[in-house]
Write a protein that holds these residues in place. Structure first.
Motif, PDB file in Angstrom:
ATOM      1  N   TYR A 263       0.836  -1.209   0.000  1.00  0.00           N
ATOM      2  CA  TYR A 263       0.000   0.000   0.000  1.00  0.00           C
ATOM      3  C   TYR A 263       0.869   1.258   0.000  1.00  0.00           C
ATOM      4  O   TYR A 263       0.614   2.207  -0.770  1.00  0.00           O
ATOM      5  CB  TYR A 263      -0.912  -0.012   1.226  1.00  0.00           C
ATOM      6  N   LEU A 264       1.898   1.287   0.825  1.00  0.00           N
ATOM      7  CA  LEU A 264       2.786   2.452   0.885  1.00  0.00           C
ATOM      8  C   LEU A 264       3.544   2.637  -0.435  1.00  0.00           C
ATOM      9  O   LEU A 264       3.780   3.776  -0.863  1.00  0.00           O
ATOM     10  CB  LEU A 264       3.774   2.303   2.038  1.00  0.00           C
ATOM     11  N   SER A 265       3.923   1.541  -1.079  1.00  0.00           N
ATOM     12  CA  SER A 265       4.598   1.628  -2.381  1.00  0.00           C
ATOM     13  C   SER A 265       3.671   2.249  -3.420  1.00  0.00           C
ATOM     14  O   SER A 265       4.081   3.114  -4.210  1.00  0.00           O
ATOM     15  CB  SER A 265       5.036   0.234  -2.842  1.00  0.00           C
ATOM     16  N   LYS A 266       2.427   1.809  -3.427  1.00  0.00           N
ATOM     17  CA  LYS A 266       1.436   2.333  -4.372  1.00  0.00           C
ATOM     18  C   LYS A 266       1.201   3.827  -4.155  1.00  0.00           C
ATOM     19  O   LYS A 266       1.179   4.618  -5.109  1.00  0.00           O
ATOM     20  CB  LYS A 266       0.121   1.571  -4.212  1.00  0.00           C
ATOM     21  N   LYS A 267       1.061   4.233  -2.901  1.00  0.00           N
ATOM     22  CA  LYS A 267       0.807   5.646  -2.595  1.00  0.00           C
ATOM     23  C   LYS A 267       2.009   6.512  -2.971  1.00  0.00           C
ATOM     24  O   LYS A 267       1.832   7.644  -3.435  1.00  0.00           O
ATOM     25  CB  LYS A 267       0.474   5.820  -1.112  1.00  0.00           C
ATOM     26  N   GLU A 268       3.218   6.011  -2.798  1.00  0.00           N
ATOM     27  CA  GLU A 268       4.415   6.782  -3.155  1.00  0.00           C
ATOM     28  C   GLU A 268       4.490   6.969  -4.665  1.00  0.00           C
ATOM     29  O   GLU A 268       4.847   8.058  -5.145  1.00  0.00           O
ATOM     30  CB  GLU A 268       5.663   6.071  -2.634  1.00  0.00           C
ATOM     31  N   ASN A 269       4.154   5.935  -5.430  1.00  0.00           N
ATOM     32  CA  ASN A 269       4.136   6.061  -6.888  1.00  0.00           C
ATOM     33  C   ASN A 269       3.121   7.103  -7.340  1.00  0.00           C
ATOM     34  O   ASN A 269       3.395   7.920  -8.226  1.00  0.00           O
ATOM     35  CB  ASN A 269       3.800   4.714  -7.536  1.00  0.00           C
ATOM     36  N   GLU A 270       1.941   7.074  -6.726  1.00  0.00           N
ATOM     37  CA  GLU A 270       0.900   8.041  -7.072  1.00  0.00           C
ATOM     38  C   GLU A 270       1.350   9.460  -6.742  1.00  0.00           C
ATOM     39  O   GLU A 270       1.088  10.403  -7.509  1.00  0.00           O
ATOM     40  CB  GLU A 270      -0.395   7.711  -6.332  1.00  0.00           C
TER      41      GLU A 270
ATOM     42  N   ASN B  62      16.008  10.033  -6.750  1.00  0.00           N
ATOM     43  CA  ASN B  62      15.600   9.994  -8.158  1.00  0.00           C
ATOM     44  C   ASN B  62      14.078   9.920  -8.252  1.00  0.00           C
ATOM     45  O   ASN B  62      13.481   8.862  -8.057  1.00  0.00           O
ATOM     46  CB  ASN B  62      16.236   8.780  -8.844  1.00  0.00           C
ATOM     47  N   LYS B  63      13.453  11.032  -8.566  1.00  0.00           N
ATOM     48  CA  LYS B  63      11.989  11.084  -8.606  1.00  0.00           C
ATOM     49  C   LYS B  63      11.411  10.378  -9.834  1.00  0.00           C
ATOM     50  O   LYS B  63      10.198  10.213  -9.936  1.00  0.00           O
ATOM     51  CB  LYS B  63      11.509  12.544  -8.564  1.00  0.00           C
ATOM     52  N   ASN B  64      12.281   9.952 -10.755  1.00  0.00           N
ATOM     53  CA  ASN B  64      11.812   9.130 -11.875  1.00  0.00           C
ATOM     54  C   ASN B  64      11.607   7.676 -11.467  1.00  0.00           C
ATOM     55  O   ASN B  64      10.989   6.904 -12.203  1.00  0.00           O
ATOM     56  CB  ASN B  64      12.818   9.167 -13.030  1.00  0.00           C
ATOM     57  N   PHE B  65      12.113   7.318 -10.311  1.00  0.00           N
ATOM     58  CA  PHE B  65      12.024   5.935  -9.844  1.00  0.00           C
ATOM     59  C   PHE B  65      10.588   5.616  -9.441  1.00  0.00           C
ATOM     60  O   PHE B  65       9.905   6.423  -8.817  1.00  0.00           O
ATOM     61  CB  PHE B  65      12.950   5.737  -8.645  1.00  0.00           C
ATOM     62  N   ARG B  66      10.137   4.401  -9.809  1.00  0.00           N
ATOM     63  CA  ARG B  66       8.821   3.922  -9.390  1.00  0.00           C
ATOM     64  C   ARG B  66       8.969   2.543  -8.751  1.00  0.00           C
ATOM     65  O   ARG B  66       9.734   1.705  -9.215  1.00  0.00           O
ATOM     66  CB  ARG B  66       7.853   3.838 -10.578  1.00  0.00           C
ATOM     67  N   TYR B  67       8.218   2.335  -7.669  1.00  0.00           N
ATOM     68  CA  TYR B  67       8.295   1.091  -6.915  1.00  0.00           C
ATOM     69  C   TYR B  67       7.409   0.017  -7.538  1.00  0.00           C
ATOM     70  O   TYR B  67       6.292   0.299  -7.984  1.00  0.00           O
ATOM     71  CB  TYR B  67       7.877   1.318  -5.458  1.00  0.00           C
ATOM     72  N   LEU B  68       7.914  -1.202  -7.545  1.00  0.00           N
ATOM     73  CA  LEU B  68       7.130  -2.344  -7.993  1.00  0.00           C
ATOM     74  C   LEU B  68       6.371  -2.899  -6.794  1.00  0.00           C
ATOM     75  O   LEU B  68       6.958  -3.196  -5.770  1.00  0.00           O
ATOM     76  CB  LEU B  68       8.063  -3.421  -8.573  1.00  0.00           C
ATOM     77  N   TYR B  69       5.057  -3.002  -6.938  1.00  0.00           N
ATOM     78  CA  TYR B  69       4.269  -3.532  -5.813  1.00  0.00           C
ATOM     79  C   TYR B  69       3.209  -4.516  -6.282  1.00  0.00           C
ATOM     80  O   TYR B  69       2.539  -5.158  -5.492  1.00  0.00           O
ATOM     81  CB  TYR B  69       3.600  -2.392  -5.044  1.00  0.00           C
TER      82      TYR B  69
END
Length: 514
Positions: A472-479, A507-514
């Motif tokens: 959930y935290l990974s998803k919210k950070e990506n959003e 690196n704000k281009n980074f996105r988490y895999l969740y």
């Protein structure tokens, strides 16, 4: 999450150039691209397929080549590491316990993981500062020597010494393999390859059961069967360590089996991971970020400890617990073979699902459900042997879930120093859990070991909401990052930002895999 094929070229006309004055702090891949590589034909790259994480797939021939030359090393390292450390479990029914009293056998299981915890930060530092394959191979050779030295130990004190040394040296294994995976494979490819080398824990269980059964028929003057087993496996490990020194490359840029063009393709392929390849400069600010500014750090530590107590418990006592069901020593060893098979199935199924469909969080959480059912069956303690065995086998699913945590670390951590030490913290957490696990089986609770079984049930239940919270935290950070990108609009991108050794927070281009 991934970049388009056009963005995968080595340079971009809309990019802000980097400052070469601090090039030593950049990733080794960037230095290689500057001195060796030519731009890959973008037109050709547009024909490449994208995977579930929107990352470009490698040419099949190149991926096969990496799997032939790199993956067998990874599998063999983890296989020997798991088998070597678990020989104590099998030695329990081969006569080693007659040299021990009370909780001394449990203490031998615990001290291994205590020393693993002690050694992990130091070994991780060596792995970053010096050539990875050379540090790893040295550790393998030394732990093979220590393993063989078990055969000369007849007292509790001497066994404690060799278990301490073995724990320190084996702490190099998993952290090295996760680092190697990020050098050669994209996020989806990493998930599947982690599965391939992680199933070696199951192969180790199978091999250990067969070897224990076979060596119980080996008798020589002056040597007991368990001593011969330690000596033989120790020698095999030493030989393999020498082989690793000679043939495992330190990173992509000096991989002897790849041409410069193939090295460039691999580097460009992992560019979209946003995690780089390797950097030998120790960066304190990345450690500070990991410990004090990353919301995932301590949540992952707690999740690992809670979820993996089951591994430490059954990793040392599974044969002993099986014997309490009414089986003799030889049959108890053989009954570990299905355990290994189930571990292999759980790991392969989970990593394949993540690689093909994503949904890392749901796959992770679901792995604890069979384990909960298994713990309930063990607590019920039916007089029917098969019921107890099924319960024991089902708990393998929760133990296998550490693979999902390895995967999360591998694909969701950027900054080489941060990545190495996040892996180290996970291994330390795993070791803490494994240290606690054997202590759940106290001599007074034999033969039902009810406190241990109840603890296993509670911890496996708690692991589910913890894994869901991480997702959930990974998803919210990506959003949050997607909204920020939209608000700021199009800006010049720093050229080769993927190889500037920035962390996933920087690196704000980074996105988490969740």
């Amino acid at each position: 999450m991934g970049k388009s094929s056009a963005e995968l070229s080595i340079s971009s006309t809309n990019s802000t150039p980097i400052n070469d004055s601090n090039s030593d702090s950049y990733d080794v891949a960037l230095n290689f691209l500057k001195t060796h590589a030519k731009n890959i034909n973008v037109e050709e790259q547009q024909n490449y397929e994208l995977d579930v994480n929107n990352q470009r797939k490698k040419p099949k021939a190149l991926l096969r080549k990496l799997d032939i030359y790199i993956l067998p090393f990874m599998c063999a390292v983890y296989f020997l590491q798991y088998l070597d450390k678990s020989l104590l479990n099998y030695a329990a029914v081969m006569g080693i316990k007659k040299h021990l009293v009370g909780n001394q056998f449990a203490n031998l299981g615990t001290i291994f993981y205590a020393s693993y915890i002690f050694g992990e930060p130091f070994i991780s530092y060596l792995l970053q500062r010096f050539p990875l394959s050379k540090v790893l191979s040295t550790c393998i050779v030394l732990w093979g020597i220590v393993l063989a030295a078990h055969s000369a130990c007849h007292t509790y004190a001497s066994l404690m010494i060799v278990r301490v040394l073995l724990g320190i040296l084996e702490s190099a294994s998993a952290v090295s393999l996760i680092s190697i995976g990020t050098m050669y494979y994209t996020k989806s490819e990493q998930a599947e390859r982690i599965g391939y080398w992680a199933i070696q824990s199951g192969m180790g269980l199978i091999a250990g059961g067969l070897l224990s059964f076979a060596f119980q028929y080996v008798h020589t003057t002056g040597f007991e069967s368990w001593q011969i087993l330690f000596l033989v496996l120790g020698c095999i490990t030493v030989v393999f360590g020498i082989f690793v020194w000679l043939y495992l490359p330190d990173n992509v840029t000096n991989a002897w089996f790849l041409t410069d063009e193939e090295k460039t393709i691999v580097i460009e392929n992992v560019r979209s991971n946003q995690t780089g390849v390797e950097n030998k400069i120790f960066k304190k600010h990345q450690i500070k970020e990991l410990l004090f500014h990353d919301k995932f750090t301590w949540l992952l530590v707690f999740t690992t400890i809670v979820s993996q107590m089951i591994t430490g418990a059954l990793g040392t006592f599974s044969v002993s617990v099986t014997a309490t069901f009414g089986f003799n020593n030889k049959i108890s060893s053989l009954l570990q073979l299905p355990t290994g098979t189930i571990v292999i199935i759980c790991i392969l199924a989970s990593t394949h699902l993540v690689s093909r469909y994503g949904n890392l969080t749901l796959v992770h959480a679901s792995m604890y459900v069979p384990s909960i059912i298994g713990a309930v069956l063990l607590i019920i303690d039916s007089k029917v042997k098969i019921s107890n065995l099924i319960g024991l086998y089902l708990t393998c699913s929760g133990s296998s879930a550490i693979t999902m945590i390895y995967t999360w670390n591998s694909v969701n951590t950027a900054g080489y120093t941060k990545k190495v030490y996040r892996n180290a913290m996970t291994l330390i957490s795993f070791s803490i859990a494994s240290l606690i696990g054997p202590q759940l089986f106290q001599a007074y609770s034999y033969p039902r070991y009810m406190p241990a079984k109840i603890t296993i049930l509670v911890t496996q239940i708690c692991a589910i909401p913890l894994s869901l919270l991480i997702g959930y935290l990974s998803k919210k950070e990506n959003e949050k990052r997607d909204r920020l990108a939209q608000e700021e609009g199009q800006k010049d991108q720093v050229e080769n930002i993927e190889f500037l050794d920035l962390t996933d927070i920087e690196n704000k281009n980074f996105r988490y895999l969740y």
